[in-house]
Scaffold this active site. Structure first.
Site, PDB file in Angstrom:
ATOM      1  N   GLY A   1      58.445 106.781  71.086  1.00  0.00           N
ATOM      2  CA  GLY A   1      59.437 107.595  71.773  1.00  0.00           C
ATOM      3  C   GLY A   1      60.071 106.919  72.960  1.00  0.00           C
TER       4      GLY A   1
ATOM      5  CG  ASP B   1      64.115 112.364  78.769  1.00  0.00           C
ATOM      6  OD1 ASP B   1      63.497 112.994  79.647  1.00  0.00           O
ATOM      7  OD2 ASP B   1      63.675 111.326  78.256  1.00  0.00           O
TER       8      ASP B   1
ATOM      9  CD1 TRP C   1      48.858 109.259  79.652  1.00  0.00           C
ATOM     10  CD2 TRP C   1      47.964 107.590  78.476  1.00  0.00           C
ATOM     11  NE1 TRP C   1      48.218 108.431  80.549  1.00  0.00           N
ATOM     12  CE2 TRP C   1      47.661 107.401  79.846  1.00  0.00           C
ATOM     13  CE3 TRP C   1      47.504 106.664  77.546  1.00  0.00           C
ATOM     14  CZ2 TRP C   1      46.918 106.309  80.299  1.00  0.00           C
ATOM     15  CZ3 TRP C   1      46.764 105.588  77.997  1.00  0.00           C
ATOM     16  CH2 TRP C   1      46.472 105.407  79.358  1.00  0.00           C
ATOM     17  CG  ASN C   2      55.573 108.737  78.817  1.00  0.00           C
ATOM     18  OD1 ASN C   2      55.969 108.329  77.726  1.00  0.00           O
ATOM     19  ND2 ASN C   2      56.045 109.834  79.379  1.00  0.00           N
TER      20      ASN C   2
ATOM     21  CG  ASP D   1      61.035 103.415  78.511  1.00  0.00           C
ATOM     22  OD1 ASP D   1      60.416 103.630  79.575  1.00  0.00           O
ATOM     23  OD2 ASP D   1      61.203 104.292  77.639  1.00  0.00           O
TER      24      ASP D   1
END
Length: 596
Positions: free
Chosen positions: A155, A263, A358-359, A364
């Protein structure tokens, strides 16, 4: 209790008396592992008793591992699901949890008895790891995952993974008992605005079909996500177009679906409209199909810092969404570790257990970094508070496997998770022959630097005390701590050697292609450190031109900086950085002090 049993398992493996056994570690770490101090040879012939379909991924994997299936052979392998005739006598040994399995190896038998077919597949994957020992330890393993859904969400923003990288990822998930892959790359035009309404072109559709098939082979649920919120119209036409898109994906073999509202701004952010649409999809598509996994949604308010409690967005979802719909959550911030307080905040609002997105190790927002450090910081007491834990990785698919290995380990067995041990093993899995060099690079390529999301990671922990001691002694007295100096010099030499060895290695070309820009910079960093240390030495001894040595160190600093700027140029944040949490600042401080 569990830890003592695991210790006995380690002792049993060490009794095999090989270096390979000493380095051996099952991953993910089983819940209960009991071993005798004995082993058997790998059977060259065996009689298979099973009720599973001949084409099942479980039996396909077994036959690839052990091709000697022979009717009437004395050695028997039994594989089955609770209630099957082949494993009926072992029903009491099978754990009650979904995907649980019981594995027993003795002198004449291998038994894999599971709660369901995915559990049987995981039992064979554990057997696959044991087979690498050369001999099979006589063991009993009772195993199951702590978290129902474990895996990856693609993602991130930026360059999506290649088709080949995704295929490799799915194989990796199967080996490490991860059961979810969510396809949702932000830069796929047919996943998001404005083309989410359109079908995939033939080439892309065929590739997705191949990914779905590979996922099935690895017992991974392939979720396809749509991101329609930025321009969706709350009318029957767009609702029907979304369902039509889902149906087209279903025809490609997809059996997991997600809708992302993250977003976005404008009309698409309305909680009541989102709930109405999702319930319609759930009732008229998900529940109608008898072979589709639960619907997942990513809300617009997907972390605590963006939550407006007075606005009631999350409570609206909690009250109106059908109970089977899964709701994603990233934690207290967009990028954050997950703990008990995280879950105690979100679960009452959404009236269900959260589906954790979980990022990490996603980069990015720090594209000049490559994140090679261990997975740590998440609670080990929250297994009953979530339905899923999926990691959003880097665009560097192969390098992401270091963190993903840790995620697989953590989500399977939270209580016994050891982040350092898991990380060390991941390095050996990715580059068995060059693991020590990869470790040297990775330990200095862990931190994200200062960033808007405020997540930092430890870095250079092996040399940090020596760096601090050297800087302190030189600043205060103008003299060097000899022991610290020797340690830092040795580390600089190790950095240069690691960069040299890795850059010419033929091991894991995919990984090397991803990390090469950082390796080039890493070598320059090691050379800079050596130049600074040489300048300190020259100044202390007074036998050579101090000015020349200092100038050489400054020149190397310029070369390093310029090299870094002109690497990774295709990124939206070009350049590369590593080792700048402790290494680089220490070198700069020492050079400054020596220049006075």
């Amino acid at each position: 209790m569990k830890k003592n049993l695991l210790l006995s398992g380690v002792l049993g493996l060490l009794a095999l008396g090989t270096l390979q056994a000493q380095d051996f570690r099952l991953s993910p770490l089983p819940q209960v592992y009991e071993a005798q101090e004995d082993s058997i040879g790998i059977p060259t012939q065996y009689h298979l008793q099973t009720s599973l379909e001949a084409t099942s991924p479980t039996l396909t994997l077994l036959r690839n591992l052990l091709p000697g299936e022979t009717q009437g052979a004395k050695f028997q392998i039994r594989i089955g699901i609770r209630g099957d005739k082949s494993v009926k006598k072992f029903n009491r040994d099978i754990p009650q949890q979904a995907e649980g399995y019981y594995l027993k190896i003795d002198k004449n038998n291998i038994v894999i008895a599971a709660n369901d077919e995915r559990g049987a597949y995981y039992g064979v994957q554990t057997l696959a790891q044991l087979l690498t020992l050369g001999k099979l330890p006589m063991v009993e393993i009772t195993d199951y995952p702590d978290i129902p859904y474990r895996g990856v969400v693609e993602g991130f923003y930026g360059q999506p993974w290649s088709h080949e990288a995704r295929l490799s990822q799915l194989d990796f998930y199967g080996r490490n008992k991860m059961n979810v892959y969510i396809y949702g790359p932000k830069d796929d035009p047919y996943h998001s605005t404005p083309n989410w309404r359109k079908p995939y072109p033939e080439k892309e559709a065929k590739q997705l079909q191949e990914l779905v098939e590979r996922a099935k082979q690895n017992n991974v649920i392939f979720y396809w996500a749509i991101h329609p919120g930025q321009d969706i119209k709350w009318n029957d036409e767009d609702r029907d177009l979304l369902l039509k898109k889902f149906e087209s994906m279903y025809q490609l073999g997809v059996r997991g679906f997600a809708v992302f509202f993250d977003d976005i701004s404008g009309e698409g952010t309305k909680a009541d409209k989102q709930a109405e649409l999702l319930n319609y999809i759930d009732e008229h598509f998900i529940q109608v199909k008898d072979d589709v996994s639960p619907l997942i949604m990513c809300p617009t308010e997907y972390n605590k810092s963006w939550t407006n409690l007075k606005g009631g967005y999350l409570t609206t979802l909690g009250e109106k969404l059908n109970p089977d719909i899964q709701v994603m959550w990233t934690g207290d911030r967009v990028v954050a570790t997950i703990d008990k307080q995280t879950m105690e905040f979100i679960n009452p609002l959404i009236q269900r257990k959260a589906y954790i997105w979980w990022n990490f190790p996603v980069s990015d927002y720090v594209q000049d970094r490559i994140l090679m450090g261990p997975v740590y910081g998440n609670g080990t007491d929250i297994k009953d508070d979530m339905t899923a834990f999926v990691s959003n990785p880097m665009e560097h698919a192969e390098a992401s496997k270091i963190a993903l290995y840790g995620v697989a380990d953590y989500t399977w067995n939270l209580e016994d998770y050891d982040s350092q041990q898991s990380w060390e093993h991941a390095l050996r899995v990715l580059m068995p022959r060059n693991a020590s060099y990869l470790r040297t690079f990775a330990i200095h390529s862990s931190d994200l630097g200062k960033n808007n999301h405020k997540l930092r990671r430890e870095e250079s922990q092996n040399i940090r005390p020596a760096l601090e001691a050297l800087c302190k002694s030189y600043k205060e007295s103008g003299k060097m701590d000899k022991e610290a100096f020797a340690q830092v010099r040795k580390e600089c030499e190790a950095i240069c050697e690691a960069a040299d060895k890795l850059i010419v290695s033929d091991e894991n070309p995919a990984l090397l292609a991803e990390i090469t820009p950082w390796l080039i910079y890493f070598k320059q960093l090691g050379l800079y450190g050596q130049a600074v240390l040489h300048a300190l030495e020259v100044k202390q001894e007074g036998k050579q031109c101090v000015k020349c040595a200092l100038e050489k160190a400054r020149l190397q600093r310029t070369w390093m900086e310029q090299t870094g700027k002109h690497l990774n140029e295709k990124a939206t944040q070009p350049g590369v950085k590593c080792g700048d949490r402790y290494l680089l600042p220490a070198f700069d401080k020492l050079l400054e002090a020596a220049s006075k």
